[in-house]
Scaffold this motif. Structure first.
Motif, PDB file in Angstrom:
ATOM      1  N   VAL A 249       0.841  -1.200   0.000  1.00 57.18           N
ATOM      2  CA  VAL A 249       0.000   0.000   0.000  1.00 57.18           C
ATOM      3  C   VAL A 249       0.876   1.250   0.000  1.00 57.18           C
ATOM      4  N   LEU A 250       1.930   1.239   0.819  1.00 64.55           N
ATOM      5  CA  LEU A 250       2.823   2.391   0.892  1.00 64.55           C
ATOM      6  C   LEU A 250       3.474   2.675  -0.454  1.00 64.55           C
ATOM      7  N   LYS A 251       3.848   1.635  -1.172  1.00 67.74           N
ATOM      8  CA  LYS A 251       4.512   1.787  -2.466  1.00 67.74           C
ATOM      9  C   LYS A 251       3.553   2.272  -3.546  1.00 67.74           C
ATOM     10  N   ARG A 252       2.346   1.745  -3.545  1.00 62.34           N
ATOM     11  CA  ARG A 252       1.430   2.014  -4.657  1.00 62.34           C
ATOM     12  C   ARG A 252       0.454   3.154  -4.385  1.00 62.34           C
ATOM     13  N   GLN A 253       0.143   3.382  -3.102  1.00 55.75           N
ATOM     14  CA  GLN A 253      -0.840   4.430  -2.767  1.00 55.75           C
ATOM     15  C   GLN A 253      -0.498   4.985  -1.385  1.00 55.75           C
ATOM     16  N   ARG A 254       0.664   5.619  -1.275  1.00 56.94           N
ATOM     17  CA  ARG A 254       1.205   5.986   0.042  1.00 56.94           C
ATOM     18  C   ARG A 254       0.326   6.961   0.808  1.00 56.94           C
ATOM     19  N   ASP A 255      -0.492   7.752   0.107  1.00 54.17           N
ATOM     20  CA  ASP A 255      -1.328   8.732   0.784  1.00 54.17           C
ATOM     21  C   ASP A 255      -2.720   8.201   1.137  1.00 54.17           C
ATOM     22  N   TRP A 256      -2.967   6.928   0.844  1.00 57.46           N
ATOM     23  CA  TRP A 256      -4.298   6.377   1.117  1.00 57.46           C
ATOM     24  C   TRP A 256      -4.644   6.500   2.601  1.00 57.46           C
ATOM     25  N   ASN A 257      -5.854   6.975   2.847  1.00 56.04           N
ATOM     26  CA  ASN A 257      -6.371   7.085   4.215  1.00 56.04           C
ATOM     27  C   ASN A 257      -5.389   7.814   5.133  1.00 56.04           C
ATOM     28  N   ASP A 258      -4.915   8.956   4.619  1.00 56.52           N
ATOM     29  CA  ASP A 258      -4.022   9.821   5.409  1.00 56.52           C
ATOM     30  C   ASP A 258      -2.733   9.102   5.800  1.00 56.52           C
ATOM     31  N   GLY A 259      -2.163   8.359   4.846  1.00 54.02           N
ATOM     32  CA  GLY A 259      -0.890   7.688   5.105  1.00 54.02           C
ATOM     33  C   GLY A 259      -0.984   6.539   6.082  1.00 54.02           C
ATOM     34  N   GLN A 260      -2.073   5.794   6.046  1.00 50.99           N
ATOM     35  CA  GLN A 260      -2.286   4.750   7.048  1.00 50.99           C
ATOM     36  C   GLN A 260      -1.267   3.615   6.951  1.00 50.99           C
ATOM     37  N   ALA A 261      -0.764   3.332   5.750  1.00 48.48           N
ATOM     38  CA  ALA A 261       0.189   2.226   5.620  1.00 48.48           C
ATOM     39  C   ALA A 261       1.438   2.480   6.459  1.00 48.48           C
ATOM     40  N   LYS A 262       1.929   3.714   6.434  1.00 49.40           N
ATOM     41  CA  LYS A 262       3.103   4.050   7.245  1.00 49.40           C
ATOM     42  C   LYS A 262       2.780   3.897   8.728  1.00 49.40           C
ATOM     43  N   LYS A 263       1.597   4.345   9.132  1.00 51.28           N
ATOM     44  CA  LYS A 263       1.204   4.226  10.535  1.00 51.28           C
ATOM     45  C   LYS A 263       1.118   2.760  10.952  1.00 51.28           C
ATOM     46  N   ARG A 264       0.577   1.924  10.063  1.00 55.29           N
ATOM     47  CA  ARG A 264       0.487   0.491  10.375  1.00 55.29           C
ATOM     48  C   ARG A 264       1.881  -0.101  10.579  1.00 55.29           C
ATOM     49  N   LEU A 265       2.811   0.263   9.690  1.00 54.26           N
ATOM     50  CA  LEU A 265       4.157  -0.272   9.800  1.00 54.26           C
ATOM     51  C   LEU A 265       4.801   0.131  11.122  1.00 54.26           C
ATOM     52  N   LEU A 266       4.687   1.394  11.489  1.00 52.61           N
ATOM     53  CA  LEU A 266       5.305   1.863  12.729  1.00 52.61           C
ATOM     54  C   LEU A 266       4.679   1.187  13.943  1.00 52.61           C
ATOM     55  N   ALA A 267       3.360   1.014  13.922  1.00 50.23           N
ATOM     56  CA  ALA A 267       2.698   0.334  15.033  1.00 50.23           C
ATOM     57  C   ALA A 267       3.133  -1.121  15.107  1.00 50.23           C
TER      58      ALA A 267
END
Length: 290
Positions: A249-267
Motif C-alpha cells: 500500500v505504501l509503495k502504490r498508494q502511500r497517501d491512502w487514508n491519510d498515510g495509514q500504511a506508514k502508521k500500520r508499519l510503525l505500530a
C-alpha cells in the motif's frame, strides 16, 4: 555552526540530497538523532546545545544530524513536522521514536537510555548499575501514585497511557490518550501509541483472511482489504506477510487514508520482538519514504 559542531565528528548538517546515505543508511550502523530546528525558534536555541553536548559526551554511541527546516523543507515534510524543535531517532534504517519541545538534559538522557544508547566510555559500569526492567503493572501503580501526588504533570499521564497499553489495557490507555493536553497529543510517543491502539482495534468486525483475499482477487487495488489483511496476518503470527501488505500500500498508494500504511508499519514495529525482521522492514520502508 556551533563550536561543538565544528569540531566533533559526531555532529553534522543533514541535507535533502545526502539524507538517504548520511542518515537512513548510516543508521544501520549507528543510531542517528535528527534535530529539526530553525534560526528563529527560541526553544531550538536552548535544546541544540544540549544535544550537541551529549553527542560529544556519548562519543559515537549516536550521531547528531542537524536539519534547518527552512533550508531543508523536504526533510521536514517527510518527518511530518508540525512544530519545532522536533527530534527523531533513526536506527536500523527507520524512525524508531522521537519527541517535540526543548526537553531538559536529564529527560533526553533517559530517552537515549530507553533505546540502549549510553556513553561509549563506561558502558560496562552503566550496565552493572542498571535497574531491573519494570513490569507494566508496577509502572501503572507507580504512575497512578505519582499523578495523585502531582496532578498537573501531564507528561505522567502520557507515561501512564503507555504503561496501560503495555499491559494490554486498550480502553483505559485510549481514555488516557484522549485526555492528554494539546501539547502532548502530538508528542512522538503519543502518536506511536495512537497507531498501536488503532492496530489493536482495526479487526473489530473485520472479515476473515479468506474473505479479504477474495476481495483482493476481485480488486487488487482494494486498499482497505489489503490493509485489513495485513493486520490479520500480523495478529495471527505471519508478521512478514502482514508487513508486506502494508509496504505494498505504501509503495502504490502511500497517501491512502491519510498515510495509514506508514502508521500500520510503525505500530507493527512497536509490537514485534524480532529485531532482525523489524530492521529489514524498517529499511524497506525507509527506501520508499526517502
Amino acid at each position: 555552526m556551533s563550536s561543538a559542531q565544528s569540531t566533533s565528528p559526531h555532529i553534522f548538517d543533514a541535507t535533502t540530497a545526502g539524507f538517504q546515505k548520511d542518515v537512513v543508511e548510516a543508521s544501520t550502523d549507528t543510531p542517528i538523532l535528527v534535530d529539526l530546528w530553525a534560526e528563529w525558534c527560541g526553544p531550538c536555541k536552548s535544546l541544540g546545545p544540549i544535544l550537541e553536548k551529549l553527542a560529544v559526551e556519548y562519543a559515537g554511541a549516536f550521531r547528531l544530524a542537524k536539519v534547518d527546516v527552512d533550508a531543508e523543507q523536504q526533510i521536514a515534510a517527510a518527518f511530518q513536522v508540525r512544530s519545532i524543535p522536533t527530534v527523531m531517532l533513526v536506527s536500523g534504517g527507520g524512525i524508531v521514536d522521537g519527541f517535540t519541545g526543548a526537553l531538559p538534559e536529564g529527560q533526553i538522557r533517559e530517552f537515549l537510555q530507553s533505546h540502549g544508547i549510553v556513553p561509549s566510555e563506561g558502558d560496562d559500569e552503566v550496565a552493572e548499575v542498571s535497574a531491573p526492567v519494570e513490569s507494566a503493572e508496577d509502572a501503572i501503580n507507580r504512575l497512578q501514585q505519582a499523578i495523585a501526588a502531582e496532578p498537573d504533570r501531564s507528561e505522567l499521564k502520557l507515561d501512564l497511557a503507555l504503561a496501560l497499553m503495555r499491559a494490554g489495557q486498550v480502553d483505559p490507555a485510549q481514555a488516557e490518550l484522549d485526555a492528554l493536553p494539546a501539547n502532548l497529543a502530538t508528542d512522538a510517543r503519543a502518536v506511536r501509541l495512537r497507531s498501536q491502539l488503532e492496530l489493536a482495534r482495526a479487526l473489530a468486525g473485520a472479515p476473515d483472511i479468506e474473505a479479504l483475499r477474495q476481495r483482493l482477487q476481485s480488486n487488487d487495488s482494494d486498499w482497505e482489504a489489503r490493509d485489513l489483511l495485513g493486520v490479520r496476518l500480523l495478529i495471527e503470527g505471519d508478521a512478514a506477510a502482514g508487513l508486506d501488505q502494508f509496504l505494498d500500500v505504501l509503495k502504490r498508494q502511500r497517501d491512502w487514508n491519510d498515510g495509514q500504511a506508514k502508521k500500520r508499519l510503525l505500530a507493527a514495529f512497536a509490537t514485534l520482538d524480532d529485531a532482525e525482521l523489524v530492521g529489514t522492514y524498517r529499511r524497506k520502508m525507509a527506501s520508499l519514504l526517502f
